[in-house]
Design a protein around this motif. Sequence first.
Motif, PDB file in Angstrom:
ATOM      1  N   ASP A  61       1.972 -15.388  -7.684  1.00  0.00           N
ATOM      2  CA  ASP A  61       1.475 -15.222  -6.314  1.00  0.00           C
ATOM      3  C   ASP A  61       0.461 -14.078  -6.248  1.00  0.00           C
ATOM      4  O   ASP A  61       0.746 -12.968  -6.697  1.00  0.00           O
ATOM      5  N   TRP A  62      -0.730 -14.340  -5.693  1.00  0.00           N
ATOM      6  CA  TRP A  62      -1.769 -13.309  -5.594  1.00  0.00           C
ATOM      7  C   TRP A  62      -1.927 -12.798  -4.159  1.00  0.00           C
ATOM      8  O   TRP A  62      -2.951 -12.208  -3.802  1.00  0.00           O
ATOM      9  N   GLY A  63      -0.889 -13.045  -3.350  1.00  0.00           N
ATOM     10  CA  GLY A  63      -0.962 -12.675  -1.936  1.00  0.00           C
ATOM     11  C   GLY A  63      -1.146 -11.181  -1.693  1.00  0.00           C
ATOM     12  O   GLY A  63      -1.632 -10.781  -0.645  1.00  0.00           O
ATOM     13  N   ARG A  64      -0.763 -10.342  -2.668  1.00  0.00           N
ATOM     14  CA  ARG A  64      -0.919  -8.891  -2.432  1.00  0.00           C
ATOM     15  C   ARG A  64      -2.387  -8.481  -2.410  1.00  0.00           C
ATOM     16  O   ARG A  64      -2.728  -7.410  -1.929  1.00  0.00           O
ATOM     17  N   TRP A  65      -3.243  -9.326  -3.009  1.00  0.00           N
ATOM     18  CA  TRP A  65      -4.678  -9.016  -2.978  1.00  0.00           C
ATOM     19  C   TRP A  65      -5.448  -9.928  -2.027  1.00  0.00           C
ATOM     20  O   TRP A  65      -6.550  -9.593  -1.608  1.00  0.00           O
ATOM     21  N   LEU A  66      -4.870 -11.096  -1.779  1.00  0.00           N
ATOM     22  CA  LEU A  66      -5.560 -12.067  -0.923  1.00  0.00           C
ATOM     23  C   LEU A  66      -4.628 -12.408   0.240  1.00  0.00           C
ATOM     24  O   LEU A  66      -3.831 -13.351   0.162  1.00  0.00           O
ATOM     25  N   PRO A  67      -4.690 -11.617   1.328  1.00  0.00           N
ATOM     26  CA  PRO A  67      -3.677 -11.726   2.375  1.00  0.00           C
ATOM     27  C   PRO A  67      -3.793 -12.978   3.253  1.00  0.00           C
ATOM     28  O   PRO A  67      -2.853 -13.285   3.982  1.00  0.00           O
ATOM     29  N   CYS A  68      -4.909 -13.694   3.184  1.00  0.00           N
ATOM     30  CA  CYS A  68      -5.013 -14.906   4.019  1.00  0.00           C
ATOM     31  C   CYS A  68      -4.113 -15.996   3.437  1.00  0.00           C
ATOM     32  O   CYS A  68      -4.101 -16.221   2.226  1.00  0.00           O
ATOM     33  N   ASP A  69      -3.348 -16.645   4.315  1.00  0.00           N
ATOM     34  CA  ASP A  69      -2.383 -17.630   3.828  1.00  0.00           C
ATOM     35  C   ASP A  69      -2.389 -18.924   4.655  1.00  0.00           C
ATOM     36  O   ASP A  69      -1.454 -19.724   4.555  1.00  0.00           O
ATOM     37  N   ALA A  70      -3.402 -19.103   5.488  1.00  0.00           N
ATOM     38  CA  ALA A  70      -3.483 -20.356   6.248  1.00  0.00           C
ATOM     39  C   ALA A  70      -4.890 -20.515   6.801  1.00  0.00           C
ATOM     40  O   ALA A  70      -5.673 -19.547   6.848  1.00  0.00           O
ATOM     41  N   ALA A  71      -5.194 -21.736   7.202  1.00  0.00           N
ATOM     42  CA  ALA A  71      -6.487 -22.003   7.845  1.00  0.00           C
ATOM     43  C   ALA A  71      -6.252 -23.003   8.965  1.00  0.00           C
ATOM     44  O   ALA A  71      -5.305 -23.806   8.913  1.00  0.00           O
ATOM     45  N   PHE A  72      -7.082 -22.934   9.995  1.00  0.00           N
ATOM     46  CA  PHE A  72      -7.194 -24.017  10.963  1.00  0.00           C
ATOM     47  C   PHE A  72      -8.538 -24.680  10.702  1.00  0.00           C
ATOM     48  O   PHE A  72      -9.559 -23.982  10.583  1.00  0.00           O
ATOM     49  N   ALA A  73      -8.560 -26.010  10.588  1.00  0.00           N
ATOM     50  CA  ALA A  73      -9.811 -26.728  10.357  1.00  0.00           C
ATOM     51  C   ALA A  73     -10.049 -27.677  11.526  1.00  0.00           C
ATOM     52  O   ALA A  73      -9.103 -28.292  12.038  1.00  0.00           O
ATOM     53  N   VAL A  74     -11.304 -27.784  11.968  1.00  0.00           N
ATOM     54  CA  VAL A  74     -11.640 -28.681  13.080  1.00  0.00           C
ATOM     55  C   VAL A  74     -13.081 -29.178  12.915  1.00  0.00           C
ATOM     56  O   VAL A  74     -13.956 -28.426  12.487  1.00  0.00           O
ATOM     57  N   VAL A  93      -6.740  -2.803  -6.052  1.00  0.00           N
ATOM     58  CA  VAL A  93      -7.224  -4.094  -6.568  1.00  0.00           C
ATOM     59  C   VAL A  93      -6.804  -4.242  -8.031  1.00  0.00           C
ATOM     60  O   VAL A  93      -6.413  -3.258  -8.664  1.00  0.00           O
ATOM     61  N   PRO A  94      -6.893  -5.453  -8.605  1.00  0.00           N
ATOM     62  CA  PRO A  94      -6.539  -5.617 -10.022  1.00  0.00           C
ATOM     63  C   PRO A  94      -7.407  -4.717 -10.912  1.00  0.00           C
ATOM     64  O   PRO A  94      -8.571  -4.445 -10.584  1.00  0.00           O
ATOM     65  N   ASP A  95      -6.842  -4.279 -12.047  1.00  0.00           N
ATOM     66  CA  ASP A  95      -7.576  -3.375 -12.955  1.00  0.00           C
ATOM     67  C   ASP A  95      -8.919  -3.965 -13.380  1.00  0.00           C
ATOM     68  O   ASP A  95      -9.912  -3.240 -13.511  1.00  0.00           O
ATOM     69  N   THR A  96      -8.927  -5.284 -13.626  1.00  0.00           N
ATOM     70  CA  THR A  96     -10.164  -5.931 -14.079  1.00  0.00           C
ATOM     71  C   THR A  96     -11.286  -5.753 -13.049  1.00  0.00           C
ATOM     72  O   THR A  96     -12.441  -5.552 -13.396  1.00  0.00           O
ATOM     73  N   LEU A  97     -10.912  -5.787 -11.773  1.00  0.00           N
ATOM     74  CA  LEU A  97     -11.923  -5.619 -10.720  1.00  0.00           C
ATOM     75  C   LEU A  97     -12.274  -4.141 -10.550  1.00  0.00           C
ATOM     76  O   LEU A  97     -13.451  -3.788 -10.403  1.00  0.00           O
TER      77      LEU A  97
END
Length: 316
Positions: free
Chosen positions: A47-60, A226-230
Amino acid sequence: MEQRPEDGFIRAVTLDDGREVEGDLFVDCSGFRSLLLGEALGVRFEDWGRWLPCDAAFAVQSRNRPGDAPAPFTRVTARSAGWQWGIPLRHRAGNGLVFSSAHLSDDQVLAELMPHLLGDPLTEPRRIPFRPGRRAQAWSRNCVAIGLSAGFLEPLESTSIALIETGVARLKQLFPDRRFAPAVIDEYNDQSAREMERVRDFIILHYKLNRRTDSAFWRDCREMTVPDTLQRKIDLWTARGEFVRYRWEMFHPASWLAIYDGFGVHPDDYDPAVDAMTPADLERGLRDMRDNIARLVASTPDHAQYLAALDRGQAA
Ligand SMILES: Cc1cc2nc3c(=O)[nH]c(=O)nc-3n(C[C@H](O)[C@H](O)[C@H](O)COP(=O)(O)OP(=O)(O)OC[C@H]3O[C@@H](n4cnc5c(N)ncnc54)[C@H](O)[C@@H]3O)c2cc1C
């Protein structure tokens, strides 16, 4: 699905109509569900949620406004806890808002999304939950996951289909025989992991460098580790404008520069090799570059002209 008792390889899958399909190699294209690799073979999800906090979208979807010239680009706009996309197509537009459900309720998201559509809505907004991350191995035993079954990154840089293409190309390159040599599987997994991590880092960069102070979401993003690589890339950029390119990078220095410069993050110093160049040489080089771009732009049809030529079957 049935596994061979001796080694856990998949022997056959059973379809809804009861037919059994045997195979030597299975490609899991079952989307988020990861039916074979994740569910059946139990490969762990990182899980990469600790760096990428968005977890949903609304599409229309929305209707194009009559007479509007089609825009030749996707517009992305930051909102209070995520970002909104607007993708113009010829017959309609795609709109949506990617957000962090920890920071915004669904009602708040819709209140931010709906007034900014590219036209009148054509559909009801559809909620799409997701979890950023990847399967710890894209290939396990005789099963290779391609697409969402291997992992998901939010569409900020529209990379999912490109990752499907590179996954297919990689599988072609490393196509196994019936022995399934572990070295081949390891190489596939290593390349896939590195490539996706590089894309992940580039997306995280967009959040990390933001300068907004008007919402908890953007403040949290700026303050995250952020991750060490970044971090290494950011440090080398700020030290002297160096672009680090690891193996399996999808994004080129020009893309990184656009983000660094767009956020006003500039190097403290520069590569000493630049001192070997006279200001006149530098100016000439930049002028040539500007002239070449201007020449190319002048000879390129605009988007509407190109689409019209496409309709006539005359586009280059
Ligand atoms: C809002 C949004 C915007 C996006 N924008 C972009 C973009 O701009 N650029 C880009 O590159 N990508 C984008 N993507 C991602 C892209 O759409 C997906 O990566 C791609 O469609 C995934 O393809 P897939 O084959 O892995 O999964 P899917 O398209 O989900 O296909 C999985 C298939 O498996 C089937 N399946 C599942 N379980 C079973 C079962 N038990 N039996 C039989 N069939 C089964 C499903 O019915 C489905 O047809 C976006 C995604 C989203 C959600």
